[in-house]
Design a protein around this motif. Sequence first.
Motif, PDB file in Angstrom:
ATOM      1  N   CYS A  12       0.837  -1.202   0.000  1.00 54.27           N
ATOM      2  CA  CYS A  12       0.000   0.000   0.000  1.00 54.27           C
ATOM      3  C   CYS A  12       0.876   1.258   0.000  1.00 54.27           C
ATOM      4  N   MET A  13       1.977   1.215   0.749  1.00 55.60           N
ATOM      5  CA  MET A  13       2.904   2.340   0.768  1.00 55.60           C
ATOM      6  C   MET A  13       3.614   2.483  -0.575  1.00 55.60           C
ATOM      7  N   HIS A  14       3.943   1.350  -1.202  1.00 54.95           N
ATOM      8  CA  HIS A  14       4.562   1.391  -2.523  1.00 54.95           C
ATOM      9  C   HIS A  14       3.623   2.055  -3.531  1.00 54.95           C
ATOM     10  N   LEU A  15       2.371   1.664  -3.496  1.00 54.64           N
ATOM     11  CA  LEU A  15       1.410   2.231  -4.433  1.00 54.64           C
ATOM     12  C   LEU A  15       1.236   3.727  -4.188  1.00 54.64           C
ATOM     13  N   ALA A  16       1.139   4.130  -2.936  1.00 53.31           N
ATOM     14  CA  ALA A  16       0.956   5.550  -2.614  1.00 53.31           C
ATOM     15  C   ALA A  16       2.123   6.385  -3.112  1.00 53.31           C
ATOM     16  N   SER A  17       3.328   5.818  -3.070  1.00 54.38           N
ATOM     17  CA  SER A  17       4.515   6.562  -3.494  1.00 54.38           C
ATOM     18  C   SER A  17       4.549   6.796  -5.006  1.00 54.38           C
ATOM     19  N   THR A  18       3.737   6.053  -5.764  1.00 52.73           N
ATOM     20  CA  THR A  18       3.714   6.222  -7.220  1.00 52.73           C
ATOM     21  C   THR A  18       2.643   7.206  -7.677  1.00 52.73           C
ATOM     22  N   LEU A  19       1.783   7.639  -6.778  1.00 48.91           N
ATOM     23  CA  LEU A  19       0.643   8.478  -7.153  1.00 48.91           C
ATOM     24  C   LEU A  19       1.014   9.952  -7.227  1.00 48.91           C
ATOM     25  N   GLN A  20       0.322  10.680  -8.101  1.00 49.21           N
ATOM     26  CA  GLN A  20       0.529  12.113  -8.262  1.00 49.21           C
ATOM     27  C   GLN A  20      -0.319  12.897  -7.256  1.00 49.21           C
ATOM     28  N   ARG A  21       0.149  14.068  -6.918  1.00 47.79           N
ATOM     29  CA  ARG A  21      -0.638  14.950  -6.055  1.00 47.79           C
ATOM     30  C   ARG A  21      -1.979  15.272  -6.712  1.00 47.79           C
ATOM     31  N   CYS A  22      -3.012  15.330  -5.912  1.00 51.46           N
ATOM     32  CA  CYS A  22      -4.354  15.757  -6.340  1.00 51.46           C
ATOM     33  C   CYS A  22      -5.046  14.768  -7.278  1.00 51.46           C
ATOM     34  N   ASP A  23      -4.586  13.516  -7.311  1.00 51.73           N
ATOM     35  CA  ASP A  23      -5.248  12.507  -8.136  1.00 51.73           C
ATOM     36  C   ASP A  23      -6.010  11.528  -7.251  1.00 51.73           C
ATOM     37  N   TYR A  24      -7.311  11.388  -7.539  1.00 49.86           N
ATOM     38  CA  TYR A  24      -8.103  10.347  -6.892  1.00 49.86           C
ATOM     39  C   TYR A  24      -7.713   9.008  -7.494  1.00 49.86           C
ATOM     40  N   LEU A  25      -7.573   7.997  -6.672  1.00 51.45           N
ATOM     41  CA  LEU A  25      -7.160   6.681  -7.157  1.00 51.45           C
ATOM     42  C   LEU A  25      -8.373   5.874  -7.588  1.00 51.45           C
ATOM     43  N   THR A  26      -8.537   5.691  -8.881  1.00 52.04           N
ATOM     44  CA  THR A  26      -9.626   4.857  -9.373  1.00 52.04           C
ATOM     45  C   THR A  26      -9.220   3.388  -9.266  1.00 52.04           C
ATOM     46  N   THR A  27     -10.216   2.530  -9.251  1.00 53.09           N
ATOM     47  CA  THR A  27      -9.942   1.095  -9.166  1.00 53.09           C
ATOM     48  C   THR A  27      -9.147   0.620 -10.370  1.00 53.09           C
ATOM     49  N   SER A  28      -9.481   1.110 -11.558  1.00 51.06           N
ATOM     50  CA  SER A  28      -8.762   0.702 -12.773  1.00 51.06           C
ATOM     51  C   SER A  28      -7.303   1.159 -12.731  1.00 51.06           C
ATOM     52  N   ALA A  29      -7.054   2.363 -12.170  1.00 54.93           N
ATOM     53  CA  ALA A  29      -5.674   2.856 -12.063  1.00 54.93           C
ATOM     54  C   ALA A  29      -4.874   1.990 -11.107  1.00 54.93           C
ATOM     55  N   ALA A  30      -5.516   1.560 -10.033  1.00 56.04           N
ATOM     56  CA  ALA A  30      -4.833   0.690  -9.071  1.00 56.04           C
ATOM     57  C   ALA A  30      -4.497  -0.651  -9.711  1.00 56.04           C
ATOM     58  N   GLN A  31      -5.422  -1.180 -10.492  1.00 52.55           N
ATOM     59  CA  GLN A  31      -5.206  -2.483 -11.129  1.00 52.55           C
ATOM     60  C   GLN A  31      -4.114  -2.424 -12.192  1.00 52.55           C
ATOM     61  N   SER A  32      -4.014  -1.312 -12.873  1.00 50.74           N
ATOM     62  CA  SER A  32      -3.014  -1.184 -13.940  1.00 50.74           C
ATOM     63  C   SER A  32      -1.652  -0.732 -13.425  1.00 50.74           C
ATOM     64  N   SER A  33      -1.538  -0.487 -12.127  1.00 52.90           N
ATOM     65  CA  SER A  33      -0.271  -0.009 -11.561  1.00 52.90           C
ATOM     66  C   SER A  33       0.787  -1.093 -11.500  1.00 52.90           C
ATOM     67  N   GLY A  34       0.340  -2.356 -11.532  1.00 55.81           N
ATOM     68  CA  GLY A  34       1.285  -3.459 -11.404  1.00 55.81           C
ATOM     69  C   GLY A  34       1.616  -3.788  -9.959  1.00 55.81           C
TER      70      GLY A  34
END
Length: 305
Positions: free
Chosen positions: A214-236
């Motif tokens: 979960c921390m790994h995923l959070a570190s890849t996200l951009q400021r001010c972006d809501y995390l959609t389910t599809s974006a989470a799935q495509s993150s690898g």
Amino acid sequence: MWKIITILLILLTIFFSYTTLKKSGNAPENAGDVATSAEEFSMNFMADFKSFTGNTGDLAKYSEPIVSEKDLGELSPLYGKVRLSDNQWGANAVDANEEYVSIRALTTNTESINITGWSLQSMITGARVYIPDGVGNVVMHNVNPTYEVTVDPGQEVIISTVASPIGVSFQTNMCTGYLGQFQRFEPELDRSCPNPADIIQPTISNIQMYGSECMHLASTLQRCDYLTTSAAQSSGITVTQACLTHLQTVLTYTTCSAQYSSSTEYKNGSKWRIFLSQPNALWRSEYEVIRLLDETGRTVDVYTY
């Protein structure tokens, strides 16, 4: 336009180089050839210039309208304290959705200035629109009461021609960037939201509850972006449902605003985003004179292009 500037610079370089040599007495024996070449270059330049503009006289089309002091009428006591910004890139947009004008209160002002009831007017067409009330702190999914817009020293106000994507004019804060992910703002909202990696830190309890991924995923996200389910799935990065639910809850305008609204950084760099709810573009694409008027119709500032 850049073609014209480049040609002018080349021509001026040749001219001044030859002039310097001639004055110093060190002109080469073939100086006459250099002069002839310069003259030929000048002739070619004028031909290129005519080809580019259609006529050398068309250079005047890049000049601005001339406005006299008499044209401005009575000046406001606040004349010069609030300025139409020098670079109005959005004023000459053809599409009303892209059209905006920005004003800014001078940093030397000693107090806030109330601009509700002020207006912008085209001195060419006569079109005039008034600055409405706004919301100081937007609360989503609520009816937000509006108040008079006061501008602090140094604060910018962006005045868009169209209606607000969220229904009201508002003052920005460190969280409003979230509002621009799925709605169009022109210009875009500042993305000054907290870093997602700072929101969910690798504490023992967070790792136990959400997993280290979960921390790994959070570190890849951009400021001010809501995390959609599809974006989470495509993150690898495979995360637990608890992690996904948590990130989708905290990475929103509502949660961000509730968490940081009492902090000193919440309104740092805040701007007003004002919307005029006009269906069509207000300002001409060229030869326009936009005047900022106070509540009594006296001139505060003017901008020409």
